[in-house]
Design a protein around this motif. Structure first.
Motif, mmCIF file in Angstrom:
data_model
loop_
_atom_site.group_PDB
_atom_site.id
_atom_site.type_symbol
_atom_site.label_atom_id
_atom_site.label_comp_id
_atom_site.label_asym_id
_atom_site.label_seq_id
_atom_site.Cartn_x
_atom_site.Cartn_y
_atom_site.Cartn_z
ATOM 1 N N MET A 84 -36.906 -30.775 -56.474
ATOM 2 C CA MET A 84 -37.506 -29.454 -56.642
ATOM 3 C C MET A 84 -38.454 -29.102 -55.489
ATOM 4 O O MET A 84 -39.313 -28.241 -55.630
ATOM 5 C CB MET A 84 -38.262 -29.404 -57.975
ATOM 6 N N SER A 85 -38.271 -29.755 -54.356
ATOM 7 C CA SER A 85 -39.140 -29.483 -53.218
ATOM 8 C C SER A 85 -38.523 -30.104 -51.971
ATOM 9 O O SER A 85 -37.367 -30.520 -51.978
ATOM 10 C CB SER A 85 -40.542 -30.058 -53.467
ATOM 11 N N ASP A 86 -39.278 -30.173 -50.903
ATOM 12 C CA ASP A 86 -38.890 -30.843 -49.667
ATOM 13 C C ASP A 86 -40.067 -31.723 -49.277
ATOM 14 O O ASP A 86 -41.175 -31.236 -49.022
ATOM 15 C CB ASP A 86 -38.594 -29.813 -48.572
ATOM 16 N N LEU A 87 -39.847 -33.030 -49.246
ATOM 17 C CA LEU A 87 -40.935 -33.969 -48.971
ATOM 18 C C LEU A 87 -41.630 -33.660 -47.653
ATOM 19 O O LEU A 87 -42.831 -33.909 -47.505
ATOM 20 C CB LEU A 87 -40.389 -35.399 -48.957
ATOM 21 N N PHE A 88 -40.895 -33.094 -46.686
ATOM 22 C CA PHE A 88 -41.469 -32.840 -45.367
ATOM 23 C C PHE A 88 -41.857 -31.381 -45.165
ATOM 24 O O PHE A 88 -41.950 -30.903 -44.022
ATOM 25 C CB PHE A 88 -40.498 -33.325 -44.288
ATOM 26 N N HIS A 89 -42.094 -30.669 -46.269
ATOM 27 C CA HIS A 89 -42.605 -29.302 -46.188
ATOM 28 C C HIS A 89 -43.966 -29.326 -45.486
ATOM 29 O O HIS A 89 -44.766 -30.246 -45.684
ATOM 30 C CB HIS A 89 -42.750 -28.721 -47.598
ATOM 31 N N PRO A 90 -44.257 -28.330 -44.638
ATOM 32 C CA PRO A 90 -45.526 -28.338 -43.897
ATOM 33 C C PRO A 90 -46.772 -28.300 -44.770
ATOM 34 O O PRO A 90 -47.865 -28.661 -44.302
ATOM 35 C CB PRO A 90 -45.428 -27.087 -43.008
ATOM 36 N N ALA A 91 -46.622 -27.889 -46.027
ATOM 37 C CA ALA A 91 -47.779 -27.868 -46.922
ATOM 38 C C ALA A 91 -48.085 -29.239 -47.523
ATOM 39 O O ALA A 91 -49.088 -29.400 -48.220
ATOM 40 C CB ALA A 91 -47.560 -26.847 -48.042
ATOM 41 N N GLY A 102 -45.146 -45.036 -49.870
ATOM 42 C CA GLY A 102 -45.707 -46.283 -50.372
ATOM 43 C C GLY A 102 -45.195 -46.642 -51.744
ATOM 44 O O GLY A 102 -44.959 -47.825 -52.048
ATOM 45 N N ILE A 103 -45.019 -45.649 -52.597
ATOM 46 C CA ILE A 103 -44.434 -45.891 -53.921
ATOM 47 C C ILE A 103 -43.011 -46.404 -53.764
ATOM 48 O O ILE A 103 -42.576 -47.336 -54.460
ATOM 49 C CB ILE A 103 -44.444 -44.613 -54.766
ATOM 50 N N MET A 104 -42.256 -45.824 -52.830
ATOM 51 C CA MET A 104 -40.880 -46.273 -52.607
ATOM 52 C C MET A 104 -40.847 -47.698 -52.059
ATOM 53 O O MET A 104 -39.949 -48.485 -52.388
ATOM 54 C CB MET A 104 -40.158 -45.297 -51.670
ATOM 55 N N ALA A 105 -41.832 -48.041 -51.229
ATOM 56 C CA ALA A 105 -41.919 -49.414 -50.727
ATOM 57 C C ALA A 105 -42.267 -50.381 -51.852
ATOM 58 O O ALA A 105 -41.744 -51.500 -51.913
ATOM 59 C CB ALA A 105 -42.961 -49.499 -49.618
ATOM 60 N N ALA A 106 -43.146 -49.939 -52.763
ATOM 61 C CA ALA A 106 -43.588 -50.808 -53.853
ATOM 62 C C ALA A 106 -42.511 -50.996 -54.913
ATOM 63 O O ALA A 106 -42.380 -52.083 -55.486
ATOM 64 C CB ALA A 106 -44.849 -50.223 -54.485
ATOM 65 N N ALA A 107 -41.740 -49.954 -55.186
ATOM 66 C CA ALA A 107 -40.662 -50.026 -56.190
ATOM 67 C C ALA A 107 -39.364 -50.386 -55.487
ATOM 68 O O ALA A 107 -38.378 -49.645 -55.522
ATOM 69 C CB ALA A 107 -40.546 -48.702 -56.937
ATOM 70 N N SER A 108 -39.337 -51.557 -54.853
ATOM 71 C CA SER A 108 -38.232 -51.914 -53.967
ATOM 72 C C SER A 108 -36.943 -52.246 -54.699
ATOM 73 O O SER A 108 -35.903 -52.415 -54.058
ATOM 74 C CB SER A 108 -38.634 -53.101 -53.085
ATOM 75 N N TRP A 109 -36.989 -52.336 -56.025
ATOM 76 C CA TRP A 109 -35.769 -52.606 -56.785
ATOM 77 C C TRP A 109 -34.939 -51.344 -56.998
ATOM 78 O O TRP A 109 -33.792 -51.425 -57.424
ATOM 79 C CB TRP A 109 -36.110 -53.258 -58.129
ATOM 80 N N HIS A 110 -35.508 -50.179 -56.698
ATOM 81 C CA HIS A 110 -34.766 -48.919 -56.774
ATOM 82 C C HIS A 110 -34.224 -48.553 -55.399
ATOM 83 O O HIS A 110 -34.693 -49.040 -54.364
ATOM 84 C CB HIS A 110 -35.664 -47.781 -57.244
ATOM 85 N N THR A 111 -33.258 -47.643 -55.389
ATOM 86 C CA THR A 111 -32.786 -47.012 -54.161
ATOM 87 C C THR A 111 -33.214 -45.557 -54.185
ATOM 88 O O THR A 111 -32.936 -44.839 -55.157
ATOM 89 C CB THR A 111 -31.255 -47.101 -54.042
ATOM 90 N N PHE A 112 -33.903 -45.116 -53.145
ATOM 91 C CA PHE A 112 -34.434 -43.756 -53.085
ATOM 92 C C PHE A 112 -33.645 -42.938 -52.064
ATOM 93 O O PHE A 112 -33.366 -43.399 -50.956
ATOM 94 C CB PHE A 112 -35.911 -43.770 -52.702
ATOM 95 N N GLN A 113 -33.315 -41.706 -52.453
ATOM 96 C CA GLN A 113 -32.586 -40.774 -51.590
ATOM 97 C C GLN A 113 -33.474 -39.568 -51.291
ATOM 98 O O GLN A 113 -33.915 -38.882 -52.203
ATOM 99 C CB GLN A 113 -31.304 -40.311 -52.284
ATOM 100 N N VAL A 114 -33.731 -39.342 -50.024
ATOM 101 C CA VAL A 114 -34.568 -38.224 -49.585
ATOM 102 C C VAL A 114 -33.721 -37.280 -48.739
ATOM 103 O O VAL A 114 -32.985 -37.719 -47.854
ATOM 104 C CB VAL A 114 -35.775 -38.723 -48.772
ATOM 105 N N LEU A 115 -33.828 -35.990 -49.018
ATOM 106 C CA LEU A 115 -33.162 -34.946 -48.229
ATOM 107 C C LEU A 115 -34.207 -33.971 -47.706
ATOM 108 O O LEU A 115 -35.145 -33.619 -48.428
ATOM 109 C CB LEU A 115 -32.160 -34.174 -49.092
ATOM 110 N N THR A 116 -34.016 -33.513 -46.485
ATOM 111 C CA THR A 116 -34.925 -32.513 -45.931
ATOM 112 C C THR A 116 -34.159 -31.513 -45.078
ATOM 113 O O THR A 116 -33.108 -31.837 -44.514
ATOM 114 C CB THR A 116 -36.035 -33.173 -45.087
ATOM 115 N N LYS A 117 -34.688 -30.316 -44.988
ATOM 116 C CA LYS A 117 -34.224 -29.321 -44.023
ATOM 117 C C LYS A 117 -35.207 -29.206 -42.866
ATOM 118 O O LYS A 117 -35.094 -28.304 -42.039
ATOM 119 C CB LYS A 117 -34.067 -27.953 -44.707
ATOM 120 N N ARG A 118 -36.148 -30.147 -42.800
ATOM 121 C CA ARG A 118 -37.209 -30.094 -41.796
ATOM 122 C C ARG A 118 -37.299 -31.431 -41.049
ATOM 123 O O ARG A 118 -38.338 -32.110 -41.078
ATOM 124 C CB ARG A 118 -38.541 -29.751 -42.468
#
Length: 331
Positions: A84-91, A102-118
Motif C-alpha cells: 500500500m505504499s513505496d518503501l523508497f517514497h521521498p516522504a 533491520g526488521i527484514m534482517a532480524a526476521a531472516s527466516w522469511h523472504t521479503f519482496q520489495v518493489l519500487t518505482k523510485r
C-alpha cells in the motif's frame, strides 16, 4: 499469521507504511489508491492520505505497531513489503527505511519482496548507509575479520530498527545472519513500458541484492530487455520477471505479444518468468474460447482484438498454460 493476500506471487503482505503519490503512467489506476479511497474517512486507516480528487496526496504514515509483525510470525513465508505504499517514497526518511530493512534482517527466516518505482532513491539509500557516521561503530577490523566486508550492515540496520520500535524490540525473537546483501530480500522495480524499463532497470542492476526482479504490471507497452543501456547484465543480474495486465474498472488492455515477448526473452536468458494475470481484457480469438466477453472490445493497430471478460474470467493462462516460475536466492 500474516495478512493474507490474493496477490499471486506472494504469501502475505506487510505494511508498516501507508500513503504514496503517483510517479508515472502505471500509477493512473493504482489498486492501492482505490483501496485507500474506501477507508479514508475520519478514524479510518487512510484518513489524511487521499486528496480531494481521490489521488494519494503524498503524505506517508509510519505504523509503529506494524513494524515488528514479521518477527512474531514464526512460520516462514514470502512477504510483499508495502503493498500500500513505496518503501523508497521521498516522504520516508532513510532512517525509517533502514529500520524496516533491520526488521527484514532480524526476521531472516522469511523472504521479503520489495518493489519500487523510485530506484534512484533506492540507490541513494545504499549510498547513505555506506557514508553513515555511525559506520565506525559497526565496521571495525575485528568485525571484518569475523564477518567479511560489508557484513556489518545487517547489524547497523537492526540497530536502526530498535530505534524505531516503541519498546526497542524487547521480547522479539530475531535471527540476524550478518550476510550482505540480505539473502532473504528480493529487490525489484515496477515497469510499464520501454521508457520506464530503460530508466529503472539499470539502476536496479547497480543495487546490491540477492535477488533482483521486475514487475511489468500493468504492462502498457512492449519491453525489450536487450535494448537496455546494460543489456549484457540482464541475464546474469536479473533473477525474476513478473508480467500482468491491468485490472479495475478503467483497466487498459495488454497486447498478448507484449507478454509473450517478455516470456521468450526470459526463456532465452534463463530467467524465471511468472504470468500474474491478463487483467480485465483477454484476446478475443483462441485464448477466449469458452470465456464470456462482456460487450467491450478493443482493437490494436495490428488487428489484434481484445474483449472485456473481467479479471476472474480472463484468468492467468498465457498460450494455454500457467507460468509460475520463481527465482532461487543468489549472491
Amino acid at each position: 499469521m500474516g495478512q493474507k493476500t490474493g496477490i499471486e506471487w506472494t504469501e502475505a503482505t506487510w505494511n508498516p507504511i501507508r500513503g504514496c503519490s503517483r510517479v508515472s503512467e502505471g500509477c493512473r489506476h493504482c489498486y492501492a489508491e482505490t483501496v485507500a479511497n474506501r477507508f479514508k474517512g475520519p478514524g479510518e486507516p487512510y484518513e489524511g492520505l487521499i486528496a480531494k480528487g481521490g489521488q494519494w496526496n503524498g503524505e506517508v504514515k509510519l505504523l509503529e505497531h506494524k513494524l515488528a509483525e514479521p518477527c512474531r510470525w514464526s512460520k516462514p513465508r514470502t512477504i510483499f513489503v508495502n503493498s500500500m505504499s513505496d518503501l523508497f517514497h521521498p516522504a520516508v526518511s532513510f532512517e525509517t527505511i533502514a529500520g524496516i530493512f533491520g526488521i527484514m534482517a532480524a526476521a531472516s527466516w522469511h523472504t521479503f519482496q520489495v518493489l519500487t518505482k523510485r530506484p534512484e532513491r533506492m540507490l541513494e539509500f545504499f549510498q547513505w548507509i555506506d557514508q553513515h557516521p555511525e559506520r565506525k561503530d559497526f565496521d571495525s577490523p575485528q568485525a571484518r575479520s569475523q564477518l567479511g566486508t560489508d557484513h556489518w550492515i545487517p547489524f547497523f540496520l537492526a540497530q536502526k530498527a530498535s530505534e524505531l520500535l516503541p519498546d526497542g524490540g524487547a521480547g522479539l525473537t530475531v535471527d540476524i545472519k550478518g550476510c550482505w546483501p540480505l539473502d532473504n530480500l528480493w529487490l525489484g522495480v515496477s515497469v510499464e513500458d520501454q521508457a520506464t524499463a530503460n530508466h529503472r532497470i539499470p539502476q536496479l542492476l547497480n543495487t546490491p541484492a540477492a535477488v533482483r526482479w521486475i514487475s511489468a504490471e500493468p504492462l502498457l507497452g512492449p519491453v525489450d530487455l536487450s535494448s537496455l543501456p546494460y543489456p549484457s547484465k540482464v541475464s546474469g543480474n536479473l533473477h525474476w520477471v513478473v508480467v500482468g495486465g491491468e485490472s479495475g474498472t478503467h483497466a487498459r488492455p495488454m497486447h498478448p505479444d507484449w507478454a509473450r515477448n517478455l516470456r521468450n526473452q526470459c526463456q532465452s536468458a534463463g530467467v524465471p518468468f511468472l504470468f500474474k494475470q491478463w487483467g480485465e481484457w483477454l484476446p478475443v480469438l483462441g485464448q477466449s474460447e469458452g470465456v464470456p466477453i462482456r460487450g467491450r472490445k478493443h482493437s490494436f493497430e495490428d488487428g489484434t482484438f481484445m474483449g472485456w471478460a473481467g479479471k476472474k474470467h480472463a484468468g492467468r493462462r498465457l498460450d494455454g498454460r500457467i507460468w509460475d516460475e520463481y527465482p532461487e536466492a543468489t549472491q
